[in-house]
Design a protein around this motif. Structure first.
Motif, mmCIF file in Angstrom:
data_model
loop_
_atom_site.group_PDB
_atom_site.id
_atom_site.type_symbol
_atom_site.label_atom_id
_atom_site.label_comp_id
_atom_site.label_asym_id
_atom_site.label_seq_id
_atom_site.Cartn_x
_atom_site.Cartn_y
_atom_site.Cartn_z
ATOM 1 N N GLN A 102 3.037 14.533 -9.371
ATOM 2 C CA GLN A 102 4.085 15.505 -9.698
ATOM 3 C C GLN A 102 4.365 15.550 -11.196
ATOM 4 O O GLN A 102 4.824 16.573 -11.710
ATOM 5 C CB GLN A 102 5.360 15.181 -8.922
ATOM 6 N N LEU A 103 4.086 14.463 -11.881
ATOM 7 C CA LEU A 103 4.244 14.432 -13.337
ATOM 8 C C LEU A 103 2.981 14.890 -14.059
ATOM 9 O O LEU A 103 2.947 14.916 -15.291
ATOM 10 C CB LEU A 103 4.608 13.016 -13.793
ATOM 11 N N GLY A 104 1.941 15.229 -13.295
ATOM 12 C CA GLY A 104 0.690 15.660 -13.907
ATOM 13 C C GLY A 104 -0.154 14.521 -14.443
ATOM 14 O O GLY A 104 -1.117 14.759 -15.172
ATOM 15 N N GLN A 105 0.171 13.294 -14.066
ATOM 16 C CA GLN A 105 -0.560 12.122 -14.551
ATOM 17 C C GLN A 105 -1.621 11.736 -13.513
ATOM 18 O O GLN A 105 -1.537 10.711 -12.833
ATOM 19 C CB GLN A 105 0.420 10.985 -14.831
ATOM 20 N N PHE A 106 -2.636 12.572 -13.400
ATOM 21 C CA PHE A 106 -3.577 12.463 -12.292
ATOM 22 C C PHE A 106 -4.500 11.254 -12.400
ATOM 23 O O PHE A 106 -4.874 10.665 -11.386
ATOM 24 C CB PHE A 106 -4.382 13.761 -12.172
ATOM 25 N N VAL A 107 -4.907 10.888 -13.609
ATOM 26 C CA VAL A 107 -5.804 9.737 -13.760
ATOM 27 C C VAL A 107 -5.132 8.475 -13.240
ATOM 28 O O VAL A 107 -5.726 7.694 -12.469
ATOM 29 C CB VAL A 107 -6.240 9.577 -15.230
ATOM 30 N N GLU A 108 -3.892 8.261 -13.641
ATOM 31 C CA GLU A 108 -3.177 7.079 -13.171
ATOM 32 C C GLU A 108 -2.881 7.182 -11.680
ATOM 33 O O GLU A 108 -2.893 6.173 -10.962
ATOM 34 C CB GLU A 108 -1.879 6.900 -13.962
ATOM 35 N N ALA A 109 -2.621 8.396 -11.204
ATOM 36 C CA ALA A 109 -2.378 8.584 -9.774
ATOM 37 C C ALA A 109 -3.599 8.181 -8.958
ATOM 38 O O ALA A 109 -3.485 7.474 -7.943
ATOM 39 C CB ALA A 109 -2.012 10.039 -9.489
ATOM 40 N N ILE A 110 -4.776 8.609 -9.399
ATOM 41 C CA ILE A 110 -6.006 8.261 -8.683
ATOM 42 C C ILE A 110 -6.208 6.752 -8.687
ATOM 43 O O ILE A 110 -6.607 6.161 -7.673
ATOM 44 C CB ILE A 110 -7.204 8.994 -9.308
ATOM 45 N N ALA A 111 -5.909 6.110 -9.803
ATOM 46 C CA ALA A 111 -6.026 4.645 -9.865
ATOM 47 C C ALA A 111 -5.090 3.987 -8.851
ATOM 48 O O ALA A 111 -5.448 2.989 -8.206
ATOM 49 C CB ALA A 111 -5.721 4.158 -11.277
ATOM 50 N N SER A 112 -3.899 4.552 -8.680
ATOM 51 C CA SER A 112 -2.950 3.999 -7.712
ATOM 52 C C SER A 112 -3.442 4.219 -6.281
ATOM 53 O O SER A 112 -3.365 3.315 -5.438
ATOM 54 C CB SER A 112 -1.573 4.651 -7.910
ATOM 55 N N PHE A 113 -3.980 5.407 -6.005
ATOM 56 C CA PHE A 113 -4.548 5.651 -4.680
ATOM 57 C C PHE A 113 -5.724 4.709 -4.407
ATOM 58 O O PHE A 113 -5.883 4.207 -3.290
ATOM 59 C CB PHE A 113 -5.014 7.109 -4.551
ATOM 60 N N LEU A 153 -4.357 8.720 2.451
ATOM 61 C CA LEU A 153 -4.711 8.255 1.113
ATOM 62 C C LEU A 153 -5.953 8.976 0.592
ATOM 63 O O LEU A 153 -6.011 9.381 -0.569
ATOM 64 C CB LEU A 153 -4.942 6.744 1.127
ATOM 65 N N HIS A 154 -6.955 9.140 1.445
ATOM 66 C CA HIS A 154 -8.143 9.880 1.028
ATOM 67 C C HIS A 154 -7.780 11.330 0.696
ATOM 68 O O HIS A 154 -8.285 11.902 -0.275
ATOM 69 C CB HIS A 154 -9.205 9.841 2.118
ATOM 70 N N ALA A 155 -6.888 11.910 1.498
ATOM 71 C CA ALA A 155 -6.458 13.293 1.238
ATOM 72 C C ALA A 155 -5.704 13.390 -0.081
ATOM 73 O O ALA A 155 -5.944 14.311 -0.881
ATOM 74 C CB ALA A 155 -5.587 13.786 2.387
ATOM 75 N N ASP A 156 -4.783 12.456 -0.325
ATOM 76 C CA ASP A 156 -4.010 12.480 -1.574
ATOM 77 C C ASP A 156 -4.937 12.310 -2.782
ATOM 78 O O ASP A 156 -4.771 12.975 -3.810
ATOM 79 C CB ASP A 156 -2.964 11.366 -1.571
ATOM 80 N N ARG A 157 -5.910 11.411 -2.655
ATOM 81 C CA ARG A 157 -6.879 11.214 -3.740
ATOM 82 C C ARG A 157 -7.676 12.497 -3.978
ATOM 83 O O ARG A 157 -7.920 12.897 -5.121
ATOM 84 C CB ARG A 157 -7.811 10.052 -3.379
ATOM 85 N N GLY A 158 -8.079 13.148 -2.898
ATOM 86 C CA GLY A 158 -8.805 14.405 -3.038
ATOM 87 C C GLY A 158 -7.984 15.471 -3.727
ATOM 88 O O GLY A 158 -8.486 16.205 -4.592
ATOM 89 N N ALA A 190 0.816 -1.217 0.000
ATOM 90 C CA ALA A 190 0.000 0.000 0.000
ATOM 91 C C ALA A 190 0.850 1.268 0.000
ATOM 92 O O ALA A 190 0.521 2.244 -0.687
ATOM 93 C CB ALA A 190 -0.935 0.003 1.203
ATOM 94 N N ALA A 191 1.940 1.289 0.761
ATOM 95 C CA ALA A 191 2.770 2.497 0.822
ATOM 96 C C ALA A 191 3.415 2.786 -0.522
ATOM 97 O O ALA A 191 3.530 3.951 -0.934
ATOM 98 C CB ALA A 191 3.835 2.340 1.904
ATOM 99 N N ALA A 192 3.832 1.747 -1.234
ATOM 100 C CA ALA A 192 4.416 1.950 -2.561
ATOM 101 C C ALA A 192 3.358 2.472 -3.529
ATOM 102 O O ALA A 192 3.640 3.348 -4.357
ATOM 103 C CB ALA A 192 5.023 0.653 -3.076
ATOM 104 N N LEU A 193 2.145 1.956 -3.431
ATOM 105 C CA LEU A 193 1.060 2.457 -4.284
ATOM 106 C C LEU A 193 0.769 3.932 -3.990
ATOM 107 O O LEU A 193 0.547 4.732 -4.906
ATOM 108 C CB LEU A 193 -0.197 1.623 -4.061
ATOM 109 N N GLN A 194 0.790 4.291 -2.716
ATOM 110 C CA GLN A 194 0.554 5.691 -2.363
ATOM 111 C C GLN A 194 1.658 6.599 -2.905
ATOM 112 O O GLN A 194 1.389 7.644 -3.506
ATOM 113 C CB GLN A 194 0.451 5.849 -0.845
ATOM 114 N N ASN A 195 2.902 6.208 -2.702
ATOM 115 C CA ASN A 195 4.001 7.047 -3.178
ATOM 116 C C ASN A 195 4.087 7.075 -4.697
ATOM 117 O O ASN A 195 4.460 8.090 -5.280
ATOM 118 C CB ASN A 195 5.324 6.581 -2.553
#
Length: 227
Positions: free
Chosen positions: A85-96, A109-114, A73-78
């Motif tokens: 940071q790369l602006g790849q938000f769709v994939e980031a949300i999928a990882s969160f 995790l909820h905060a990062d997703r938000g 889970a921690a690796a998925l969050q990071n």
């Protein structure tokens, strides 16, 4: 894992916590040479790349970690944070989202997703994610502020002010929260002029306290012949 590898990992982790990233990375890499499947050493090696500003390298490393260890889970969050940071938000949300399946009660995790959703202007979903974080940590000032801002973007001024004032109570010395309240009050049909001005005065007092008390002198003497 051998006792030697475990000792090297623990030494690397201690150095990592003290901010000695290059030394920690060298020890993580040594551990990985001895045990290539060591999930935590691989994860923290990827995190060091992110912390060093090598975002592409960090994301590449973390992709490899979650491919080999999909329940980390921690690796998925990071990974999600690096993708943001790369602006790849769709994939980031999928990882969160993958991380939240594993750790549904993790407020960060909820905060990062938000934050990722807000960056995409998906403010309704962002407000919901921040609300889930707040349900877990009711005085989470950053999430209260960010939820207020997401509500404001949707025109929900009254709800925004409720959330922002809770953020202000949780973190009264945060000038940004005071500034957000001033902004929200400008859109409120219920706020009077005096309330708006009082909010501006409170913002200024907090902002002023954060300013340096003295200004640094100029390093060079003024040349009177230099016009």
């Amino acid at each position: 894992m051998t006792a030697g590898s475990q000792a090297r990992f623990e030494q690397g982790f201690a150095l990592h916590q003290r901010g000695r990233l290059a030394e920690a990375e060298a020890l993580y890499e040594q551990v990985l040479r001895e045990q290539p499947t060591h999930a935590d050493a691989a994860h923290l090696r990827g995190l060091i790349a992110l912390q060093s500003g090598q975002i592409d390298k960090g994301v590449t490393r973390l992709r490899e970690v979650v491919a080999r260890h999909p329940a980390h889970a921690a690796a998925l969050q990071n990974l999600g944070l690096g993708l943001c940071q790369l602006g790849q938000f769709v994939e980031a949300i999928a990882s969160f989202d993958r991380a939240l399946v594993l750790r549904p009660e993790h407020p960060g995790l909820h905060a990062d997703r938000g934050n990722a959703l807000a960056a995409m202007a998906r403010h309704g979903q962002a407000a919901s994610s921040f609300a889930r974080a707040i349900a877990l940590v009711p005085d989470h000032a950053a999430c209260l502020r960010n939820r207020g801002n997401s509500l404001l973007f949707q025109g929900q001024v009254s709800g925004a002010l409720v959330s922002l004032r809770r953020a202000q109570a949780a973190s009264p010395d945060d000038a940004d929260i005071h500034s957000n309240i001033v902004f929200a009050l400008d859109f409120s049909l219920d706020a009077g002029f005096e309330e708006q001005q009082a909010a501006r005065r409170r913002w200024f007092e907090v902002f002023r306290r954060g300013l340096p008390t003295t200004l640094a002198g100029h390093a060079n003497d003024r040349d009177p012949t230099d016009r």
